[in-house]
Write a protein that holds these residues in place. Sequence first.
Motif, PDB file in Angstrom:
ATOM      1  N   TRP A  71       0.827  -1.212   0.000  1.00 20.11           N
ATOM      2  CA  TRP A  71       0.000   0.000   0.000  1.00 20.11           C
ATOM      3  C   TRP A  71       0.861   1.262   0.000  1.00 20.11           C
ATOM      4  N   MET A  72       1.991   1.230   0.686  1.00 21.43           N
ATOM      5  CA  MET A  72       2.874   2.398   0.689  1.00 21.43           C
ATOM      6  C   MET A  72       3.478   2.594  -0.699  1.00 21.43           C
ATOM      7  N   THR A  73       3.817   1.505  -1.365  1.00 16.35           N
ATOM      8  CA  THR A  73       4.339   1.586  -2.728  1.00 16.35           C
ATOM      9  C   THR A  73       3.299   2.194  -3.659  1.00 16.35           C
ATOM     10  N   ARG A  74       2.058   1.778  -3.499  1.00 12.16           N
ATOM     11  CA  ARG A  74       0.981   2.324  -4.335  1.00 12.16           C
ATOM     12  C   ARG A  74       0.842   3.832  -4.125  1.00 12.16           C
ATOM     13  N   ALA A  75       0.862   4.257  -2.865  1.00 10.49           N
ATOM     14  CA  ALA A  75       0.738   5.693  -2.566  1.00 10.49           C
ATOM     15  C   ALA A  75       1.947   6.471  -3.066  1.00 10.49           C
ATOM     16  N   SER A  76       3.122   5.855  -3.035  1.00  8.02           N
ATOM     17  CA  SER A  76       4.352   6.561  -3.418  1.00  8.02           C
ATOM     18  C   SER A  76       4.442   6.818  -4.916  1.00  8.02           C
ATOM     19  N   ARG A  77       3.617   6.147  -5.690  1.00 10.81           N
ATOM     20  CA  ARG A  77       3.615   6.389  -7.136  1.00 10.81           C
ATOM     21  C   ARG A  77       3.193   7.815  -7.455  1.00 10.81           C
ATOM     22  N   THR A  78       2.387   8.377  -6.565  1.00 12.39           N
ATOM     23  CA  THR A  78       1.922   9.749  -6.751  1.00 12.39           C
ATOM     24  C   THR A  78       2.720  10.731  -5.908  1.00 12.39           C
ATOM     25  N   ARG A  79       3.086  10.316  -4.704  1.00  9.75           N
ATOM     26  CA  ARG A  79       3.807  11.213  -3.788  1.00  9.75           C
ATOM     27  C   ARG A  79       4.912  10.424  -3.094  1.00  9.75           C
ATOM     28  N   SER A  80       6.136  10.571  -3.564  1.00  9.68           N
ATOM     29  CA  SER A  80       7.253   9.784  -3.029  1.00  9.68           C
ATOM     30  C   SER A  80       7.554  10.084  -1.565  1.00  9.68           C
ATOM     31  N   SER A  81       7.154  11.233  -1.085  1.00  6.21           N
ATOM     32  CA  SER A  81       7.444  11.606   0.299  1.00  6.21           C
ATOM     33  C   SER A  81       6.711  10.735   1.320  1.00  6.21           C
ATOM     34  N   VAL A  82       5.749   9.943   0.880  1.00  3.79           N
ATOM     35  CA  VAL A  82       5.001   9.113   1.836  1.00  3.79           C
ATOM     36  C   VAL A  82       5.886   8.095   2.532  1.00  3.79           C
ATOM     37  N   TRP A  83       6.997   7.746   1.932  1.00  2.89           N
ATOM     38  CA  TRP A  83       7.885   6.761   2.556  1.00  2.89           C
ATOM     39  C   TRP A  83       8.405   7.236   3.914  1.00  2.89           C
ATOM     40  N   ARG A  84       8.418   8.550   4.131  1.00  2.00           N
ATOM     41  CA  ARG A  84       8.893   9.076   5.417  1.00  2.00           C
ATOM     42  C   ARG A  84       8.006   8.662   6.576  1.00  2.00           C
ATOM     43  N   VAL A  85       6.756   8.342   6.296  1.00  2.00           N
ATOM     44  CA  VAL A  85       5.846   7.975   7.386  1.00  2.00           C
ATOM     45  C   VAL A  85       5.530   6.484   7.387  1.00  2.00           C
ATOM     46  N   SER A  86       6.240   5.722   6.579  1.00  2.00           N
ATOM     47  CA  SER A  86       5.943   4.291   6.477  1.00  2.00           C
ATOM     48  C   SER A  86       6.104   3.561   7.807  1.00  2.00           C
ATOM     49  N   GLY A  87       6.997   4.010   8.644  1.00  2.00           N
ATOM     50  CA  GLY A  87       7.198   3.360   9.935  1.00  2.00           C
ATOM     51  C   GLY A  87       6.424   4.004  11.076  1.00  2.00           C
ATOM     52  N   LYS A  88       5.629   4.995  10.770  1.00  2.00           N
ATOM     53  CA  LYS A  88       4.877   5.715  11.809  1.00  2.00           C
ATOM     54  C   LYS A  88       3.595   4.973  12.163  1.00  2.00           C
ATOM     55  N   ARG A  89       3.047   5.352  13.312  1.00  2.00           N
ATOM     56  CA  ARG A  89       1.778   4.785  13.761  1.00  2.00           C
ATOM     57  C   ARG A  89       0.636   5.284  12.885  1.00  2.00           C
ATOM     58  N   PRO A  90      -0.466   4.540  12.817  1.00  2.00           N
ATOM     59  CA  PRO A  90      -1.616   4.964  12.012  1.00  2.00           C
ATOM     60  C   PRO A  90      -2.093   6.364  12.371  1.00  2.00           C
ATOM     61  N   GLY A  91      -2.412   7.116  11.334  1.00  2.00           N
ATOM     62  CA  GLY A  91      -2.924   8.459  11.534  1.00  2.00           C
ATOM     63  C   GLY A  91      -1.873   9.531  11.345  1.00  2.00           C
ATOM     64  N   TYR A  92      -0.611   9.150  11.272  1.00  2.00           N
ATOM     65  CA  TYR A  92       0.445  10.121  11.037  1.00  2.00           C
ATOM     66  C   TYR A  92       0.429  10.434   9.555  1.00  2.00           C
ATOM     67  N   ASN A  93       0.004  11.620   9.207  1.00  2.00           N
ATOM     68  CA  ASN A  93      -0.211  12.024   7.829  1.00  2.00           C
ATOM     69  C   ASN A  93       1.105  12.306   7.121  1.00  2.00           C
ATOM     70  N   ALA A  94       1.192  11.857   5.893  1.00  2.00           N
ATOM     71  CA  ALA A  94       2.408  12.084   5.104  1.00  2.00           C
ATOM     72  C   ALA A  94       2.726  13.556   4.977  1.00  2.00           C
ATOM     73  N   SER A  95       1.707  14.396   4.882  1.00  2.00           N
ATOM     74  CA  SER A  95       1.957  15.830   4.744  1.00  2.00           C
ATOM     75  C   SER A  95       2.504  16.429   6.034  1.00  2.00           C
ATOM     76  N   ASP A  96       2.321  15.738   7.171  1.00  2.00           N
ATOM     77  CA  ASP A  96       2.869  16.213   8.442  1.00  2.00           C
ATOM     78  C   ASP A  96       4.390  16.168   8.438  1.00  2.00           C
ATOM     79  N   SER A  97       4.971  15.322   7.597  1.00  2.00           N
ATOM     80  CA  SER A  97       6.428  15.174   7.599  1.00  2.00           C
ATOM     81  C   SER A  97       7.078  15.830   6.391  1.00  2.00           C
TER      82      SER A  97
END
Length: 109
Positions: A71-97
């Motif tokens: 699922w993180m790979t799927r999301a990263s196709r549009t926004r690569s920065s999502v990988w920064r929150v891959s290890g975070k707890r649920p609810g930590y928004n990619a835009s927060d990082s």
Amino acid sequence: MQNGGGSSSSNNGGGEERVPLSEVVADCVKRWFHDTLKEAKGGDINMQVLVSQMYSSGYGVPQDLQKGKLWMTRASRTRSSVWRVSGKRPGYNASDSDSDSDELMGSTS
């Protein structure tokens, strides 16, 4: 005329079995996962990240690191920065990082 049955709400809870709070919360978390999964399948990137976090941590669903990564790979196709929150707890928004989003935007060709 008053009905003696339990169909109307009562203030004293007579005859009604109380459900432990932990069960209520667990049910809510499972429903949250299913609602989130539906939105993620529909293409919502933020929900794809959240589903990844939920799978990775086992929050509302049995832990499955492979599905979390998928699922993180799927999301990263549009926004690569999502990988920064891959290890975070649920609810930590990619835009927060996205603290260095200006740097990312500057490197776009």
